[in-house]
Enzyme design. Structure first.
Site, PDB file in Angstrom:
ATOM      1  N   ASP A 124       0.786  -1.094   0.038  1.00 50.97           N
ATOM      2  CA  ASP A 124      -0.053   0.038   0.004  1.00 50.97           C
ATOM      3  C   ASP A 124       0.875   1.164   0.068  1.00 50.97           C
ATOM      4  O   ASP A 124       1.810   1.375   0.825  1.00 50.97           O
ATOM      5  CB  ASP A 124      -0.795  -0.036   1.311  1.00 50.97           C
ATOM      6  CG  ASP A 124      -2.229   1.019   0.964  1.00 50.97           C
ATOM      7  OD1 ASP A 124      -2.464   1.226   0.099  1.00 50.97           O
ATOM      8  OD2 ASP A 124      -2.520   1.336   2.191  1.00 50.97           O
ATOM      9  N   HIS A 131      -4.001  14.094   0.559  1.00 42.17           N
ATOM     10  CA  HIS A 131      -4.262  13.237   1.920  1.00 42.17           C
ATOM     11  C   HIS A 131      -2.853  13.180   2.916  1.00 42.17           C
ATOM     12  O   HIS A 131      -2.954  13.281   4.020  1.00 42.17           O
ATOM     13  CB  HIS A 131      -4.291  11.759   1.361  1.00 42.17           C
ATOM     14  CG  HIS A 131      -4.354  10.862   2.435  1.00 42.17           C
ATOM     15  ND1 HIS A 131      -5.440  10.616   3.583  1.00 42.17           N
ATOM     16  CD2 HIS A 131      -3.433   9.890   2.811  1.00 42.17           C
ATOM     17  CE1 HIS A 131      -4.932   9.783   4.148  1.00 42.17           C
ATOM     18  NE2 HIS A 131      -3.858   9.098   4.159  1.00 42.17           N
ATOM     19  N   GLU A 197     -10.265   4.190   3.901  1.00 40.63           N
ATOM     20  CA  GLU A 197      -9.181   5.012   2.978  1.00 40.63           C
ATOM     21  C   GLU A 197      -9.720   4.704   1.524  1.00 40.63           C
ATOM     22  O   GLU A 197      -9.556   3.380   1.089  1.00 40.63           O
ATOM     23  CB  GLU A 197      -7.911   4.698   3.066  1.00 40.63           C
ATOM     24  CG  GLU A 197      -7.156   5.049   4.459  1.00 40.63           C
ATOM     25  CD  GLU A 197      -5.646   5.089   4.725  1.00 40.63           C
ATOM     26  OE1 GLU A 197      -4.937   4.447   3.938  1.00 40.63           O
ATOM     27  OE2 GLU A 197      -5.118   5.892   5.346  1.00 40.63           O
ATOM     28  N   GLU A 199      -9.289   4.369  -1.989  1.00 39.87           N
ATOM     29  CA  GLU A 199      -7.952   4.132  -2.938  1.00 39.87           C
ATOM     30  C   GLU A 199      -8.366   3.314  -4.075  1.00 39.87           C
ATOM     31  O   GLU A 199      -9.551   2.500  -4.249  1.00 39.87           O
ATOM     32  CB  GLU A 199      -6.966   3.251  -2.096  1.00 39.87           C
ATOM     33  CG  GLU A 199      -6.640   3.919  -0.827  1.00 39.87           C
ATOM     34  CD  GLU A 199      -5.389   3.198  -0.228  1.00 39.87           C
ATOM     35  OE1 GLU A 199      -4.348   2.565  -0.947  1.00 39.87           O
ATOM     36  OE2 GLU A 199      -5.016   3.375   1.030  1.00 39.87           O
ATOM     37  N   ASP A 229      -9.015   0.713   2.314  1.00 42.32           N
ATOM     38  CA  ASP A 229      -7.690   0.198   3.511  1.00 42.32           C
ATOM     39  C   ASP A 229      -8.407   0.658   4.549  1.00 42.32           C
ATOM     40  O   ASP A 229      -8.008   1.952   5.223  1.00 42.32           O
ATOM     41  CB  ASP A 229      -6.503   0.984   2.806  1.00 42.32           C
ATOM     42  CG  ASP A 229      -5.373   0.653   3.815  1.00 42.32           C
ATOM     43  OD1 ASP A 229      -5.272  -0.366   4.605  1.00 42.32           O
ATOM     44  OD2 ASP A 229      -4.466   1.555   3.932  1.00 42.32           O
ATOM     45  N   ARG A 233      -7.279   4.606  13.338  1.00 43.87           N
ATOM     46  CA  ARG A 233      -6.185   5.718  13.407  1.00 43.87           C
ATOM     47  C   ARG A 233      -5.687   5.763  14.842  1.00 43.87           C
ATOM     48  O   ARG A 233      -4.636   6.443  15.033  1.00 43.87           O
ATOM     49  CB  ARG A 233      -7.219   7.057  13.263  1.00 43.87           C
ATOM     50  CG  ARG A 233      -7.763   7.092  11.904  1.00 43.87           C
ATOM     51  CD  ARG A 233      -6.758   6.945  10.739  1.00 43.87           C
ATOM     52  NE  ARG A 233      -7.247   7.061   9.474  1.00 43.87           N
ATOM     53  CZ  ARG A 233      -6.618   6.705   8.163  1.00 43.87           C
ATOM     54  NH1 ARG A 233      -5.386   6.397   8.312  1.00 43.87           N
ATOM     55  NH2 ARG A 233      -7.386   6.901   7.118  1.00 43.87           N
ATOM     56  N   GLN A 236      -2.864   3.289  14.963  1.00 44.19           N
ATOM     57  CA  GLN A 236      -1.914   3.939  13.939  1.00 44.19           C
ATOM     58  C   GLN A 236      -1.138   5.127  14.837  1.00 44.19           C
ATOM     59  O   GLN A 236       0.181   5.005  14.712  1.00 44.19           O
ATOM     60  CB  GLN A 236      -2.349   4.427  12.715  1.00 44.19           C
ATOM     61  CG  GLN A 236      -1.617   4.794  11.613  1.00 44.19           C
ATOM     62  CD  GLN A 236      -2.234   5.269  10.498  1.00 44.19           C
ATOM     63  OE1 GLN A 236      -3.614   5.277  10.349  1.00 44.19           O
ATOM     64  NE2 GLN A 236      -1.560   5.924   9.509  1.00 44.19           N
ATOM     65  N   LYS A 249      -3.520  -1.139  10.155  1.00 41.31           N
ATOM     66  CA  LYS A 249      -3.959  -1.607   8.717  1.00 41.31           C
ATOM     67  C   LYS A 249      -4.091  -3.017   8.551  1.00 41.31           C
ATOM     68  O   LYS A 249      -4.286  -3.606   7.060  1.00 41.31           O
ATOM     69  CB  LYS A 249      -2.820  -1.206   7.602  1.00 41.31           C
ATOM     70  CG  LYS A 249      -2.690   0.487   7.926  1.00 41.31           C
ATOM     71  CD  LYS A 249      -3.438   1.585   7.065  1.00 41.31           C
ATOM     72  CE  LYS A 249      -2.846   2.720   7.413  1.00 41.31           C
ATOM     73  NZ  LYS A 249      -3.720   3.529   6.466  1.00 41.31           N
ATOM     74  N   THR A 253      -8.601  -5.120   4.080  1.00 44.83           N
ATOM     75  CA  THR A 253      -8.607  -4.399   3.074  1.00 44.83           C
ATOM     76  C   THR A 253      -9.710  -4.924   2.082  1.00 44.83           C
ATOM     77  O   THR A 253      -9.638  -6.150   1.584  1.00 44.83           O
ATOM     78  CB  THR A 253      -7.319  -4.279   2.220  1.00 44.83           C
ATOM     79  OG1 THR A 253      -6.481  -3.682   3.221  1.00 44.83           O
ATOM     80  CG2 THR A 253      -7.395  -3.320   0.960  1.00 44.83           C
ATOM     81  N   GLU A 359      -9.926  12.700   7.700  1.00 42.01           N
ATOM     82  CA  GLU A 359      -9.558  14.174   7.131  1.00 42.01           C
ATOM     83  C   GLU A 359     -11.143  14.844   7.047  1.00 42.01           C
ATOM     84  O   GLU A 359     -11.135  16.089   7.290  1.00 42.01           O
ATOM     85  CB  GLU A 359      -9.105  14.048   5.667  1.00 42.01           C
ATOM     86  CG  GLU A 359      -7.634  13.481   5.458  1.00 42.01           C
ATOM     87  CD  GLU A 359      -7.469  12.995   4.060  1.00 42.01           C
ATOM     88  OE1 GLU A 359      -6.989  13.724   3.146  1.00 42.01           O
ATOM     89  OE2 GLU A 359      -7.730  11.894   3.773  1.00 42.01           O
TER      90      GLU A 359
HETATM   91 MN    MN Z   1      -3.872   3.166   2.423  1.00 46.04          MN
END
Ligand code: MN
Length: 412
Positions: A124, A131, A197, A199, A229, A233, A236, A249, A253, A359
């Site tokens: 990834d 971002h 996420e 993507e 993904d 948070r 993380q 993560k 996914t 975000e």
């Molecule tokens: Mn990602």
């Protein structure tokens, strides 16, 4: 830009179907208790290409009779082009094969969709500048938002192939080690800042063993899927230094069920944005290798109605998938058929272009409102998150199907 191609499968002939004859995406499906098999989406139907190969109408060394597209991908670019040509002929209006094919069409509504390919390995990236700037600002402050390497190198990490699931799979909220700045010691608890996420995923269709050029990387990419993904948070923020994300993560996914081929996306090629710093020669694009794909994220609360919470475009990427793949091989790292490469979160310049809740809610400081009047900072139990994407042509669109997952409460 080419026009809508007309098929004898009438549901494929409209400007709003995701699967016109121009698309022909590859998936794996089953009906009832029958074993999963390879199929191709056309309008509201799936063409059973496994049965067609068995009947001698298609001939690809038996690769279409497996329950994944890996063996077919391994045949290489000539086979990829030949199957697309064969399918186009068989399905176009006026085809002499219509009556032979009709028994091998299945209504998509009756089918269950499975993983379209076996994920060999999953990498990834972190290649969306908006971002990276947004997250960097929240994690490290505005002065240190973009790491000094970011404009020179596509940043990535090695993920887990075992965690990749197909759209429709439920996602269990993970536990993990959490420590907020105010805590003296970490605690072990369900993630309270579980996120998505938005993507795109690029699928490597040919192996390489040693460094390859951006041009070769472009040729080796078989197709694309939408990719979510899922990211915790709070896990993380505590674990990510110095080696990057790990358990944050690794829950899951999700990918969309149809592989949209690079061939189908050909009319939508576009260049990456202007370089802010010159790239080293090995990373430079010899031509447009990104695609104009409109993307959106929907959030559906438990028993509620969906709100569209973000809209953006794949053109926001600073690095294309071929650049990422070429960079991935510089060390000599071998790439395998079925390797999956996540683009990184695709956010645009505006607030409603942001491809993650982190975000959208600015780290939880600015909860955003849903159409039912409730608000969100992060995902709540029972929420379903759905990604959608389409390349929009003149009178037709190339869709990906949806990439959806419902979040269930953490295990007791
Ligand atoms: Mn990602």
């Amino acid at each position: 830009m080419s026009d809508l191609m007309i098929s004898w499968v009438t549901s494929a002939n409209s400007d709003h179907t995701q699967f016109p004859l121009n698309n022909l995406p590859y998936g794996v499906f089953s009906v009832g208790d029958a074993a999963p098999r390879c199929g191709v989406a056309i309008g509201k139907m799936i063409l059973d290409v496994a049965a067609l190969e068995n009947a001698g109408v298609l001939s690809f060394e038996g690769t279409l009779q497996t329950a994944s597209w890996n063996a077919f991908m391994a045949l290489g670019q000539d086979a990829w082009a030949r199957l697309r040509r064969d399918l186009t002929k068989l399905l176009e209006e006026g085809s002499s094969q219509q009556s032979a094919l009709e028994p091998h069409l299945v209504a998509m509504a009756d089918a269950q969709l499975h993983m379209p390919f076996v994920v060999a390995e999953f990498t990834d990236f972190y290649a969306g500048k908006h971002h990276a700037t947004n997250v960097g600002t929240m994690f490290r402050g505005a002065e240190n938002a973009l790491p000094p390497n970011w404009l020179h190198i596509p940043i990535g990490y090695n993920g887990r192939a075992s965690s990749v699931v197909v759209s429709g799979t439920d996602i269990v909220r993970p536990h993990g080690q959490l420590k907020s700045p105010n805590d003296d010691v970490p605690r072990f608890a369900p993630s309270a800042r579980f996120d998505i996420e938005l993507e795109m995923g690029a699928i490597v269709g040919q192996p390489s063993n040693g460094p390859i050029t951006v041009m070769d990387a472009f040729a080796n990419i078989f197709g694309y899927v939408l990719l979510n993904d899922w990211s915790a948070r709070d896990i993380q923020a505590w674990e990510y230094q110095p080696l990057g994300p790990f358990q944050a993560k690794a829950t899951a996914t999700t990918i969309s069920p149809w592989i949209v081929t690079a061939a189908a996306l050909e009319p939508f090629r576009t260049s990456t944005t202007e370089r802010e710093k010159p790239l080293l020669p090995y990373l430079q694009e010899p031509g447009p290798m990104l695609y104009d794909i409109e993307l959106e994220v929907g959030l559906t609360p438990d028993r509620g109605e969906e709100s569209i919470i973000a809209r953006t475009n794949y053109t926001e990427m600073y690095y294309s998938a071929p650049q990422q793949l070429a960079h991935h091989t510089t060390s000599g790292c071998p790439m395998r058929v079925g390797d999956l490469i996540g683009s990184g979160t695709i956010s645009g310049p505006q607030k409603d272009n942001r491809g993650s809740l982190l975000e959208l809610s600015w780290g939880g400081k600015e909860p955003f409102e849903l159409s039912d009047g409730t608000s969100r900072s992060f995902i709540e139990d029972g929420d379903t998150l759905t990604l959608r994407g389409a390349a929009n042509g003149d009178g037709y669109r190339i869709g990906f199907g949806s990439c959806s997952g419902r979040v269930l409460p953490a295990r007791k």
